[in-house]
Every structure is written in structure tokens, then in C-alpha cells.
Motif scaffolding. Structure first.
Motif, mmCIF file in Angstrom:
data_model
loop_
_atom_site.group_PDB
_atom_site.id
_atom_site.type_symbol
_atom_site.label_atom_id
_atom_site.label_comp_id
_atom_site.label_asym_id
_atom_site.label_seq_id
_atom_site.Cartn_x
_atom_site.Cartn_y
_atom_site.Cartn_z
ATOM 1 N N UNK A 65 0.844 -1.186 0.000
ATOM 2 C CA UNK A 65 0.000 0.000 0.000
ATOM 3 C C UNK A 65 0.882 1.240 0.000
ATOM 4 N N UNK A 66 0.554 2.217 -0.831
ATOM 5 C CA UNK A 66 1.352 3.445 -0.897
ATOM 6 C C UNK A 66 0.497 4.682 -0.699
ATOM 7 N N UNK A 67 0.741 5.401 0.394
ATOM 8 C CA UNK A 67 -0.005 6.639 0.622
ATOM 9 C C UNK A 67 0.428 7.698 -0.385
ATOM 10 N N UNK A 68 -0.500 8.607 -0.702
ATOM 11 C CA UNK A 68 -0.233 9.656 -1.689
ATOM 12 C C UNK A 68 1.010 10.482 -1.365
ATOM 13 N N UNK A 78 3.925 0.247 -5.185
ATOM 14 C CA UNK A 78 2.628 0.088 -4.537
ATOM 15 C C UNK A 78 1.641 -0.609 -5.462
ATOM 16 N N UNK A 79 0.906 -1.564 -4.905
ATOM 17 C CA UNK A 79 -0.170 -2.206 -5.668
ATOM 18 C C UNK A 79 -1.380 -1.291 -5.774
ATOM 19 N N UNK A 80 -1.592 -0.488 -4.741
ATOM 20 C CA UNK A 80 -2.639 0.528 -4.779
ATOM 21 C C UNK A 80 -2.117 1.777 -4.073
ATOM 22 N N UNK A 81 -2.644 2.932 -4.470
ATOM 23 C CA UNK A 81 -2.311 4.189 -3.794
ATOM 24 C C UNK A 81 -3.604 4.832 -3.314
ATOM 25 N N UNK A 82 -3.484 5.721 -2.346
ATOM 26 C CA UNK A 82 -4.673 6.382 -1.846
ATOM 27 C C UNK A 82 -4.411 7.064 -0.526
ATOM 28 N N UNK A 83 -5.513 7.515 0.124
ATOM 29 C CA UNK A 83 -5.380 8.074 1.459
ATOM 30 C C UNK A 83 -5.433 6.933 2.470
ATOM 31 N N UNK A 84 -5.317 7.256 3.747
ATOM 32 C CA UNK A 84 -5.120 6.220 4.751
ATOM 33 C C UNK A 84 -6.296 5.250 4.858
ATOM 34 N N UNK A 85 -7.525 5.777 4.875
ATOM 35 C CA UNK A 85 -8.665 4.886 5.055
ATOM 36 C C UNK A 85 -8.910 4.032 3.816
ATOM 37 N N UNK A 89 -8.943 -0.136 3.757
ATOM 38 C CA UNK A 89 -10.058 -0.922 3.214
ATOM 39 C C UNK A 89 -9.590 -1.784 2.039
ATOM 40 N N UNK A 90 -8.675 -1.271 1.242
ATOM 41 C CA UNK A 90 -8.131 -2.071 0.146
ATOM 42 C C UNK A 90 -7.420 -3.303 0.688
ATOM 43 N N UNK A 91 -6.713 -3.131 1.797
ATOM 44 C CA UNK A 91 -6.015 -4.269 2.407
ATOM 45 C C UNK A 91 -7.012 -5.316 2.889
ATOM 46 N N UNK A 92 -8.100 -4.863 3.516
ATOM 47 C CA UNK A 92 -9.111 -5.787 4.017
ATOM 48 C C UNK A 92 -9.790 -6.546 2.882
ATOM 49 N N UNK A 100 0.719 -7.421 4.522
ATOM 50 C CA UNK A 100 0.320 -6.106 4.060
ATOM 51 C C UNK A 100 1.469 -5.161 4.396
ATOM 52 N N UNK A 101 2.188 -4.700 3.387
ATOM 53 C CA UNK A 101 3.290 -3.763 3.610
ATOM 54 C C UNK A 101 2.746 -2.359 3.402
ATOM 55 N N UNK A 102 2.652 -1.611 4.504
ATOM 56 C CA UNK A 102 2.034 -0.291 4.447
ATOM 57 C C UNK A 102 3.108 0.782 4.355
ATOM 58 N N UNK A 103 3.193 1.415 3.206
ATOM 59 C CA UNK A 103 4.114 2.529 3.015
ATOM 60 C C UNK A 103 3.355 3.801 3.353
ATOM 61 N N UNK A 104 3.394 4.121 4.629
ATOM 62 C CA UNK A 104 2.687 5.269 5.171
ATOM 63 C C UNK A 104 3.248 5.554 6.541
ATOM 64 N N UNK A 105 2.377 5.812 7.507
ATOM 65 C CA UNK A 105 2.848 6.067 8.871
ATOM 66 C C UNK A 105 2.103 5.158 9.841
ATOM 67 N N UNK A 106 2.507 5.232 11.104
ATOM 68 C CA UNK A 106 2.124 4.249 12.105
ATOM 69 C C UNK A 106 0.619 4.105 12.273
#
Length: 394
Positions: A65-68, A78-85, A89-92, A100-106
């Protein structure tokens, strides 16, 4: 500087968690733990190939996952990009992905862990990738605030609404006390719902999103809003001020969006005649009031997609996204600039770099689980309750 001088100047003590990032000195915070092992050198010319090879080896077992606001070097994987929520939901929606490798913050990784199944493991490539806004509201501070509201005799009238940019602990507090979560896209709906449940709202942790939504969207006045400062006795407010307020705003803010000023808006209008000013609602109220358009990261992207060729835009949000959009729409003749002259990345978001991503992916490919973000079951249950209330908003 004396305590009296500090209070007079309204200087905010730096939260402990921010002082100790990556120092192995805060046992309560996963962000205080260094990554084990050696990271690849940032100068390694093979980093891109190594990331691609590790990701290919993992196949469907990993979902990135890659945050904007992430760097381009990270976003490319990133397989998908977007905002945090959206990302959570994409991960779920990908139950087959073990990692799930989250490229964002904690806090984003926490939300993903809350919404995904127990079989899925959420990984944050750098545990020091926190969020200054989220860290401005701790569970202890918010519990103390609720005690203050109780002593003022208004707690039963207050419905907590917490921004998605908050820790799992704060989301759980919100769920436990009958409140809901909101995003920058649905804050208006969340506040309308909250005022149907009670007479007042405690808005956590971003004062600017709360104020802008209440005044700009719900038609309240600035006088309807008070700011609760957790670093002052009773939040720096009297019981009468709390009783008179409709919106009790937590004294938190985004360090990036808080940099934009009215001078920034006026300056860009002078420099670029005919420019459209588009800002995020985490900006200060005077900036939002002076802008032409206001919206979330997804709104900003869609607005620029729909903009006519040759139009000019000054964007008030994180620089990685602005620069990416400027490059994307340049062939269409759209001129897109950063609202402020000062370059401003989100420093904690930028901790997720290519060396950390390579290290995380290669570790997983070798069968070693690293940097897992896991929310305890009680916190998860109440946080999920708050999130489900948001999903049920009309």
C-alpha cells in the motif's frame, strides 16, 4: 526558560514519542524500536531491482500500500495508492495476502491491522514513521480531558469524533464513548451525525479540520469553538467556556498543512494571475477561507483531473503529491505549483524510503517477519466499533 514564561508564550512541550523515535527508549511505543539488521545503502544502484525481485518472489502473499504522500521511489512498488482509510479498506479486501506492507505512517498501519483478518500481518517498513498530529493526543491526555468534561457536568452531552489521523488508542476511546471516526472527505457527515446524538462534539486531534468543517460546512461561528490544550490545567478553559461551546477542538495540527498561511495565498495570487488555490482542510481556517477550493487528497486529485487544459493551480498539501501531480498533468498544459515558497515534505512519511522497503520485502521473502504492527484485541474491538459507525454514516 521558566515554567511561567513557557505558559505565557504557549510553547508546546515536544511529545516524548517524538523525542525518542528510533532510540529504543520508549517501551510503550513500537516507534521507539530500531529496525534490526542492516539496511541496504541508499546509494546501492541495485535497490530497484532488489525490491522488484523480492516482491516477485512473494507474489500474491504480499500487498503493498502506498499513501499519496510517499516518495516516487516507493510509490512505484505500490499495488494501490490512496489516502489512509482507502488503503486500509483495500487491504481488508485482499484476504489472500498474508503480508500487508504499508508505506505510510504508524496510525495508518494500525488501521489496516484493525480492518484486516487475524491471519494477515501488517508491516511498516520503518517503525519510526510516525505522525506528529496523531502523537499530539495520547490516551492519557484524552482520558484526563474526559475527566475535565465530567467535572464541568457536560460529558454526557459530548460525542467524540476522531479524525482517521489518530492512534488506535484514540479510536478505541472514541468507540468506547459512543463516537465515530471521520476522514477529511466525510467530516461534515460525521459531525451532523454526532450532533444528532449529543449537544457537543469533542474533535480529535486536528483542530483545523474540526473548525473548518464546523464553520465552513455546518454554518457555526468561530465563537462556537474552543480549543482544549492538553498541556494546560483543565485544557486552558473554564467550566463556563466548555459549557458554552458546541465544538471542543483538541489542540493538534498537521505540521505540513499548518505551514501554509494567508500570506502564502496572497503571494501566489500576485505571482500567478488567474491561479486557482486548492487546499486541504487540515490547513488553518484563514487559509481555507481564502482558497478557491478545499478538499481531501482524493478531492484534490479528481479536481485536477477534471481541470481544463491551460488552467493554473496552487496546491496546499504535501509536496510529494503536488510534485507528482505537476508532472502528471504538465503534458495537458496544466500549471501546478506548491502553495508555499518553502519546500515542505512530511518528514515522518518520508522515513519510508527505498532502503527500508527493500529490507522489509527481502526479509519477508526470506521468511522473516519484521516490523509487524499489531493492535491488542480490546483496543481493536472498540476502535473497530468507531470505524463501523463511520461506515454506517448516512
Amino acid at each position: 526558560m521558566t515554567t511561567a514564561q513557557t505558559q505565557e508564550l504557549d510553547v508546546q512541550p515536544t511529545p516524548l514519542a517524538l523525542l525518542l523515535l528510533g532510540r529504543e527508549a520508549d517501551p510503550r511505543s513500537e516507534r521507539g524500536v530500531e529496525c534490526p539488521g542492516d539496511l541496504p545503502s541508499a546509494s546501492d544502484p541495485d535497490l530497484v531491482a532488489r525490491a522488484r525481485a523480492a516482491k516477485d518472489k512473494l507474489g500474491d502473499k504480499v500487498f503493498v500500500l502506498g499513501h499519496h504522500y510517499q516518495r516516487d521511489e516507493v510509490i512505484q512498488f505500490a499495488d494501490v495508492t490512496g489516502d489512509s482509510f482507502k488503503l486500509a479498506r483495500d487491504a481488508a479486501a485482499r484476504p489472500e495476502a498474508e503480508y500487508i506492507v504499508f508505506c505510510g505512517v504508524h496510525f495508518m498501519a494500525e488501521s489496516a491491522d484493525i480492518l484486516t483478518s487475524d491471519d494477515q500481518k501488517v508491516v511498516l517498513p520503518d517503525l519510526a514513521a510516525g505522525c506528529s498530529m496523531a502523537d499530539m493526543a495520547t490516551a492519557e491526555q484524552v482520558a484526563e480531558c474526559w475527566d475535565v468534561l465530567t467535572e464541568a457536568g457536560i460529558a454526557e452531552q459530548v460525542v467524540p469524533v476522531s479524525y482517521m489521523n489518530s492512534s488506535a488508542d484514540i479510536k478505541a476511546f472514541t468507540g468506547k464513548h459512543g463516537g465515530t471516526i471521520c476522514t477529511s472527505s466525510n467530516a461534515e457527515r460525521a459531525l451532523n451525525w454526532a450532533f444528532e446524538q449529543g449537544e457537543k462534539v469533542l474533535f480529535l486531534p486536528d483542530q483545523h479540520l474540526g473548525r473548518n468543517t464546523a464553520v465552513r460546512d455546518l454554518g457555526m461561528s468561530l465563537e462556537d469553538c474552543v480549543v482544549y490544550n492538553p498541556h494546560r490545567p483543565n485544557g486552558g478553559l473554564t467550566a463556563d467556556e466548555l459549557r458554552a461551546a458546541k465544538m471542543i477542538l483538541w489542540r493538534g495540527h498537521c505540521s505540513v498543512h499548518g505551514r501554509f498561511s494567508l500570506d502564502s495565498v496572497n503571494d501566489v495570487r500576485e505571482r500567478i494571475p488567474g491561479v486557482n488555490v486548492l487546499v486541504h482542510p487540515e490547513c488553518k481556517h484563514e487559509v481555507v477561507a481564502a482558497a478557491d477550493y478545499v478538499g481531501s487528497t482524493e478531492y484534490i486529485i479528481k479536481a485536477l483531473e477534471a481541470a481544463p487544459a491551460g488552467s493554473k493551480w496552487a496546491i496546499g498539501t504535501e509536496l510529494n503529491l503536488v510534485r507528482r501531480l505537476a508532472n502528471r498533468f504538465a503534458p495537458e498544459g496544466k500549471e501546478i505549483v506548491f502553495l508555499d515558497k518553502t519546500v515542505c515534505f512530511c518528514s515522518t512519511m518520508n522515513r519510508i524510503d527505498l532502503p527500508h522497503l527493500v529490507w522489509a520485502l527481502e526479509s519477508l521473502a526470506e521468511g522473516t517477519l519484521v516490523n509487524r504492527i499489531e493492535v491488542d484485541k480490546e483496543t481493536e474491538a472498540f476502535a473497530k466499533l468507531a470505524l463501523e459507525r463511520m461506515l454506517a454514516l448516512p
